[in-house]
Write an enzyme that holds these catalytic residues in place. Structure first.
Site, PDB file in Angstrom:
ATOM      1  N   ASP A 266       0.601  -7.433   1.491  1.00  0.00           N
ATOM      2  CA  ASP A 266       0.939  -6.060   1.510  1.00  0.00           C
ATOM      3  C   ASP A 266       2.479  -5.870   1.500  1.00  0.00           C
ATOM      4  O   ASP A 266       2.948  -5.370   2.704  1.00  0.00           O
ATOM      5  CB  ASP A 266       0.156  -5.419   2.577  1.00  0.00           C
ATOM      6  CG  ASP A 266       0.254  -4.062   2.675  1.00  0.00           C
ATOM      7  OD1 ASP A 266       0.596  -3.167   1.770  1.00  0.00           O
ATOM      8  OD2 ASP A 266      -0.255  -3.111   3.622  1.00  0.00           O
TER       9      ASP A 266
ATOM     10  N   HIS B 195       1.038  -1.267  -0.131  1.00  0.00           N
ATOM     11  CA  HIS B 195      -0.009   0.125  -0.053  1.00  0.00           C
ATOM     12  C   HIS B 195       0.819   1.220  -0.259  1.00  0.00           C
ATOM     13  O   HIS B 195       0.415   2.379  -0.112  1.00  0.00           O
ATOM     14  CB  HIS B 195      -1.064   0.021   1.194  1.00  0.00           C
ATOM     15  CG  HIS B 195      -0.466   0.362   2.413  1.00  0.00           C
ATOM     16  ND1 HIS B 195       0.017  -0.668   3.304  1.00  0.00           N
ATOM     17  CD2 HIS B 195      -0.405   1.466   3.143  1.00  0.00           C
ATOM     18  CE1 HIS B 195       0.303  -0.005   4.487  1.00  0.00           C
ATOM     19  NE2 HIS B 195       0.203   1.228   4.242  1.00  0.00           N
TER      20      HIS B 195
ATOM     21  N   SER C 131       4.191   2.742   7.948  1.00  0.00           N
ATOM     22  CA  SER C 131       3.848   1.788   7.099  1.00  0.00           C
ATOM     23  C   SER C 131       4.999   1.385   6.210  1.00  0.00           C
ATOM     24  O   SER C 131       5.877   2.425   5.682  1.00  0.00           O
ATOM     25  CB  SER C 131       2.681   2.134   6.004  1.00  0.00           C
ATOM     26  OG  SER C 131       1.480   1.703   6.783  1.00  0.00           O
TER      27      SER C 131
END
Ligand code: ARG
Length: 438
Positions: free
Chosen positions: A288, A220, A388
Site C-alpha cells: 500500500d 489506496h 492515510s
C-alpha cells in the site's frame, strides 16, 4: 567457486528440511508438470536462487519447489517447458502497464511470479492482471515482464536530497498525544488534493516529500476506491499547517507572532502506485504505497523540506515498545472530524508477531508481512481516517527518516491492543529508487 557459493546458499534454504525421496516427474508449486532435478540444472529456479535480494514469497517458492536432494545438492521440481530450448527466444512486448517488457517464462519474472504465487484462490484482480500480462512466449506460461529500469544508482542519489538536506524539522517543543505541531514542524508533509466530480478539491490523504519532484503516499490514496469515491489526485499542497487559512500565524513565547508562508499547490504529473498493490476492499492490503511525481520542482523553504529515506531497517531485532515513532497528519480526531491543523503523536513500535495477533479476529482480519510495520495499540492514540498516506517517522542521527506510510488500522481508531499498520518504507527503497527520474 560460484558453484560452491550456490550450494552453500541452497543449503541454507533447503538443508534444514529433511530430504524427501527423489522422484523423476513432479508437480511444481504452481501445479505445472515438472521434473525433479538438481537445482543447478534448472535455469529458472537457479536465477531465483542467485538473486541477491529475494522476497519472502520467492524464498518460499524455492522451498516449496524442493523435491529431494542429491548428495548435498537440493533437487527442485523444475517446470519442464521452463528449460532453455535454444529456440523460442524472449521477444519484446508491452506490459499490462504499458511499458516496455520482455515476453518470458513467468518463473523468470519475480514481480508477476509473486502474484501468481499468492494464496489460492487468486482474487479476480490478480487473475485479470495475469491475463493481461500473458503473451506468446518461450514457456508454457509466458508473461510480458517489465524490463528492469537500467539506471545507475549513483544517478538516483543525485536526485534525492543529501543527508544534510533532509529530515530537518522545526523546533519540537511540544508534548505528544495528538497535539498541534509547530508551524514549521515536519515540513515534508503534504495534503493530496483530489478533484471531485462536483469540481471541488477534497483533501483526503497525506503524503511526504522525499525529493524536489516526488512524494510518497499510500497505494489506496493513489488508486482504487478513492478515485471512484472521492476523485482524481490532482495536486499536492505543501507548507500547510492550518487547512482553513492561507498564511498561518501562532503566538510564541514572548507574545510575538510567528507566521509561515502561504502554502503552495503543485500539480501532480504522474501517479505511480506500487505495481503489486491490488486495490481491494479487504483489509491487510500489501504494498500500500505509491509515488506522486510533481509537474514542477517543490521549493525549499523553512516550511517545505524533504524527509530522508531510511538507510537500514530499524525494526530488525527490536522488541515491542522499544522505541517510539511519530505519526502526523490532518486526519480524524476524537471529535470525529478531521483536524484543521497539523497534529502529531508518538506511537510505540510493535513487532509484526504481536501485531499479527491483533488482526486475528473476525472483525479485524489481516495477514501481515515484513513489508509492513506496526505502531500504536494504546487507547485513544492512533492515526485515523484522513491520515492515510502520511508519514510515520523516526528521529535518528539528528534527522527524521520516513519509516512508514499510514495504511490501515482498527475501526474505530485508537483501540487498545490494536496497533496501526504502516507500509514499511525500507522494503520499498529499491522500487522507489527505480522509479525516480530527473
Ligand atoms: N485507511 C485510513 C485512511 O484512509 C487510515 C487508517 C488508519 N487507521 C488507523 N486506525 N490507524 O485514512
Amino acid at each position: 567457486m560460484l558453484l560452491k557459493t550456490i550450494t552453500l546458499i541452497a543449503c541454507l534454504l533447503f538443508c534444514l528440511n529433511s530430504s524427501v525421496l527423489a522422484q523423476q516427474s513432479c508437480t511444481t508449486p504452481l501445479n505445472a508438470n515438472g521434473e525433479c532435478i538438481v537445482v543447478t540444472k534448472c535455469s529458472s529456479l537457479l536465477a531465483l536462487l542467485q538473486k541477491s535480494r529475494r522476497t519472502q514469497q520467492e524464498t518460499q517458492f524455492l522451498r516449496n519447489s524442493q523435491c529431494g536432494s542429491e548428495g548435498r545438492n537440493p533437487k527442485v521440481c523444475c517446470e519442464i517447458q521452463a528449460q532453455p530450448t535454444g529456440q523460442g527466444r524472449p521477444s519484446t512486448c508491452t506490459t499490462a502497464e504499458g511499458s516496455a517488457g520482455t515476453c518470458k517464462d513467468i518463473y523468470q519474472c519475480p514481480a508477476l511470479l509473486t502474484l501468481f504465487n499468492a494464496p489460492k484462490p487468486l482474487s479476480p484482480n490478480v487473475v485479470t492482471r495475469l491475463r493481461q500480462s500473458s503473451c506468446q512466449g518461450p514457456a508454457r506460461i509466458s508473461v510480458c515482464c517489465g524490463n528492469p529500469t537500467s539506471r545507475n544508482p549513483a544517478n538516483v542519489d543525485a536526485l534525492l536530497p543529501k543527508d544534510s538536506e533532509c529530515g530537518r524539522s522545526g523546533d519540537q517543543d511540544r508534548i505528544f498525544g495528538g497535539n498541534e505541531t509547530a508551524i514549521d514542524q515536519y515540513p515534508w508533509m503534504a495534503l493530496v488534493e483530489y478533484r471531485t466530480r462536483r469540481n471541488t478539491l477534497s483533501l483526503s490523504c497525506a503524503a511526504s516529500l522525499i525529493s524536489k519532484r516526488y512524494l510518497v503516499t499510500a497505494g489506496h490514496c493513489a488508486t482504487g476506491d478513492i478515485v471512484s469515491q472521492v476523485g482524481t489526485p490532482e495536486s499536492v499542497r505543501l507548507g500547510e499547517w492550518d487547512k482553513t487559512t492561507g498564511q498561518d500565524c501562532v503566538k510564541v513565547s514572548g507574545g510575538d507572532n510567528d507566521c509561515n508562508d502561504e502554502p503552495v499547490s503543485i500539480r501532480i504529473e504522474e501517479v505511480i502506485p506500487h505495481p503489486q498493490y491490488l486495490p481491494t476492499t479487504a483489509t491487510g492490503q500489501k504494498n500500500d504505497i505509491a509515488l506522486l511525481r510533481l509537474a514542477s520542482d517543490a521549493p525549499v523553504t523553512d516550511f517545505i523540506k524533504p524527509i530522508c529515506l531510511p538507510k537500514r531497517d530499524i525494526t530488525v531485532g527490536l522488541s515491542s515498545r522499544a522505541i517510539n515513532l511519530i505519526v502526523a497528519g490532518w486526519g480524524t480526531t476524537e471529535t470525529n472530524r478531521p483536524s484543521n491543523r497539523k497534529l502529531h503523536l508518538a506511537v510505540p513500535f510493535v513487532t509484526l508477531a504481536e501485531c499479527q495477533s491483533h488482526y486475528q479476529t473476525e472483525r479485524l482480519k489481516a495477514e501481515l508481512w515484513n513489508k509492513q510495520i506496526c505502531a500504536g495499540g494504546e487507547v485513544g492514540k492512533d492515526s485515523c481516517r484522513g491520515d492515510s498516506g502520511g508519514p510515520l517517522v523516526y528521529f535518528n542521527e539528528n534527522k527524521f527518516d520516513l519509516i512508514g506510510v499510514v495504511s490501515f488500522g482498527p475501526s474505530p481508531c485508537g483501540l487498545a491492543n490494536v496497533a496501526g499498520v504502516y507500509s514499511n518504507v525500507y522494503g520499498y527503497l529499491d522500487w522507489i529508487r527505480g522509479e525516480i527520474k530527473p
